[in-house]
Design an enzyme around this catalytic site. Structure first.
Site, PDB file in Angstrom:
ATOM      1  N   ASN A   7      -5.119  13.022  -5.656  1.00 53.89           N
ATOM      2  CA  ASN A   7      -5.339  11.606  -5.376  1.00 53.89           C
ATOM      3  C   ASN A   7      -6.601  11.201  -6.133  1.00 53.89           C
ATOM      4  OD1 ASN A   7      -5.679   9.085  -4.343  1.00 53.89           O
ATOM      5  ND2 ASN A   7      -5.636   9.700  -2.185  1.00 53.89           N
ATOM      6  N   ARG A  88      -0.801  10.856  -6.604  1.00 53.97           N
ATOM      7  CA  ARG A  88      -0.601   9.668  -5.782  1.00 53.97           C
ATOM      8  C   ARG A  88      -0.871   8.420  -6.633  1.00 53.97           C
ATOM      9  NH1 ARG A  88      -4.079   7.444  -0.653  1.00 53.97           N
ATOM     10  NH2 ARG A  88      -2.679   5.719  -0.248  1.00 53.97           N
ATOM     11  N   HIS A 177       1.067   2.551   1.804  1.00 48.38           N
ATOM     12  CA  HIS A 177       1.112   3.658   2.783  1.00 48.38           C
ATOM     13  C   HIS A 177       2.527   4.234   2.912  1.00 48.38           C
ATOM     14  CE1 HIS A 177      -2.414   1.684   5.189  1.00 48.38           C
ATOM     15  NE2 HIS A 177      -2.876   2.567   4.324  1.00 48.38           N
ATOM     16  N   ARG A 236     -10.651  -5.589   5.682  1.00 45.74           N
ATOM     17  CA  ARG A 236      -9.689  -6.568   5.135  1.00 45.74           C
ATOM     18  C   ARG A 236      -9.219  -7.503   6.237  1.00 45.74           C
ATOM     19  NH1 ARG A 236      -6.310  -1.934   2.923  1.00 45.74           N
ATOM     20  NH2 ARG A 236      -7.410  -1.309   1.031  1.00 45.74           N
ATOM     21  N   GLU A 379       0.056  12.985   4.097  1.00 46.92           N
ATOM     22  CA  GLU A 379       0.540  12.442   2.823  1.00 46.92           C
ATOM     23  C   GLU A 379       0.548  13.509   1.730  1.00 46.92           C
ATOM     24  OE1 GLU A 379      -2.229   9.325   3.918  1.00 46.92           O
ATOM     25  OE2 GLU A 379      -1.086   7.978   2.650  1.00 46.92           O
TER      26      GLU A 379
END
Ligand code: ADP
Length: 392
Positions: A7, A88, A177, A236, A379
């Site tokens: 990642n 990723r 996601h 956010r 993940e």
């Protein structure tokens, strides 16, 4: 067969290596402050965590250091043992509905989508190119955060704006996601012992999103063109009246780039409390009687409940609700508040079961009409599984 998941951020590189198909975690770690002064890396191996400081001018040096560590720690004897590397990638647009082996065309498409993920996609490309240079024999794959959501029907991804924004500028809901939603949905189906299910998966981390999953396929999700849609997040804003943006740009005399920072980095839990984007701090504030913390906690919970209600109706029922990621796995009070608002659906919290962190667990009572589970997400494992299936 050894598979590495990667990642890459603009100044970081997280990795995890598995022995496949046994799914045995061998080594993981993170290179930080790449290209910045004071760079360092941490490695976790055999339950031990090692931190080393070293100059990391770019991602290629990080990969070379990673290879050296793999050899020195006897995780691999030679580079040839690394059969696959899964990268990723945040934004795959409408091009990718699954993990793919990377070639020039894939790189070109990821680059074309840079405009939709200006911080993330270029970093992924940097990581991919560095990995290809340092470990050229491995099959390199791209695993997209958006891919799982490509099964959404048109009516759930087109925005009610001039249609040319979609055709000419690719403006639509893509979600994010996806790797996590897919992982927990698959695991939930395993637990239920069938795949013909209707699930609501709640990934509640610093970034947060909810998905509706029918028969293992995503039919709706709360994130949009970018991750700044849907739930209230660490920093956010999530959903709100779009006109607030133009109104406040006018009032504050700020540019689109400055507004983007305000909405992505200065809003959410942080914006309302002016204290922290971290739910642990918000929870501590609630206990101390901080009114803004209490307010934002109620806002956060209500927004999750709104999406659960929406997807319950949209799917015409639901077989299970899943909580995952940092808050979903660990925040006992957040789960309690959410589940306690679902009584109308015949869902009742098992207080004792809910009193746990980071464990796979049923947290509702046996007489609940819809069970709610905590399922820790993974993940990296999902990336490694996909990459293994393409590399073997
Ligand atoms: P991301 O991967 O998006 O950075 P994570 O999935 O790691 O985020 O989730 C981070 C969030 O999880 C933070 O808001 C953090 O406060 C929250 N979290 C982690 N542990 C706990 C805990 N024990 N109680 C409450 N919140 C927690």
């Amino acid at each position: 067969m050894k598979i590495l998941s990667v990642n890459a951020g603009s100044s970081s590189l997280k990795f995890q290596m598995y022995e496949m198909p046994e799914e045995k975690a061998l080594i993981s770690g993170n290179f930080e402050r790449i290209g910045i002064h004071n760079s360092f890396y941490t490695i976790k191996i055999n339950g031990e965590k090692i931190k080393k400081e070293m100059d990391l001018p770019n991602h290629k040096v990080a990969f070379e250091t990673l290879v050296k560590e793999l050899e020195e720690n006897k995780v691999v004897d030679s580079l040839e043992e690394i059969s696959g590397i899964g990268h990723r990638v945040v934004q795959g647009g409408a091009y990718f509905d699954k993990t793919v082996v990377i070639d020039d065309d894939v790189i070109a498409k990821i680059e074309e989508l840079n405009v939709l993920a200006p911080l993330h996609n270029p970093a992924a490309i940097t990581g991919i190119k560095a990995a290809m240079e340092v470990i050229p024999n491995a099959v390199q794959t791209a695993v997209f955060d958006t891919a799982f959501h490509q099964t959404m029907p048109e009516e759930n991804y087109i925005y009610a704006v001039p249609y040319e924004w979609y055709t000419d500028y690719k403006v639509r809901r893509y979600g994010a996601h996806g790797t996590s939603h897919m992982y927990v949905a698959n695991r939930m189906n395993e637990i239920l012992g069938r795949t013909d299910t209707k699930l609501i998966t709640c990934h509640l981390g610093n970034g947060a999103s909810v998905s509706a999953v029918v028969n293992g396929k995503c039919v709706n999700t709360s994130m949009g063109l970018t991750p700044n849609a849907g739930l209230i997040m660490g920093s956010r804003c999530g959903d709100m009246d779009a006109t607030v943006v133009t109104y406040m740009m006018d009032q504050l005399k700020v540019s689109p780039a400055e507004m983007d920072i305000l909405l992505n980095k200065k809003s959410g839990l942080l914006g309302v409390t002016n204290l922290s984007s971290d739910m642990r701090d918000i929870d501590a504030g609630v206990l101390e009687g901080n009114e803004r913390c209490e307010l934002v906690k109620r806002m956060f919970v209500n927004r999750v409940v709104e999406y659960i209600a929406k997807y319950y109706v949209e799917m015409n029922g639901c077989d299970a609700i899943v909580f995952t990621a940092g808050i979903g796995e660990n925040s006992i009070t957040t789960r309690r508040r959410i589940v306690n608002k679902l009584g109308v659906l015949g869902i009742y919290l098992d207080e004792e079961a809910n009193d746990s962190r980071g464990e796979e667990k049923l947290i509702t009572t046996a007489d609940s009409k819809i069970p709610c589970y905590v399922i820790p997400t993974d993940e990296e494992l999902m990336i490694d599984r996909d990459t293994y299936s393409l590399a073997k």
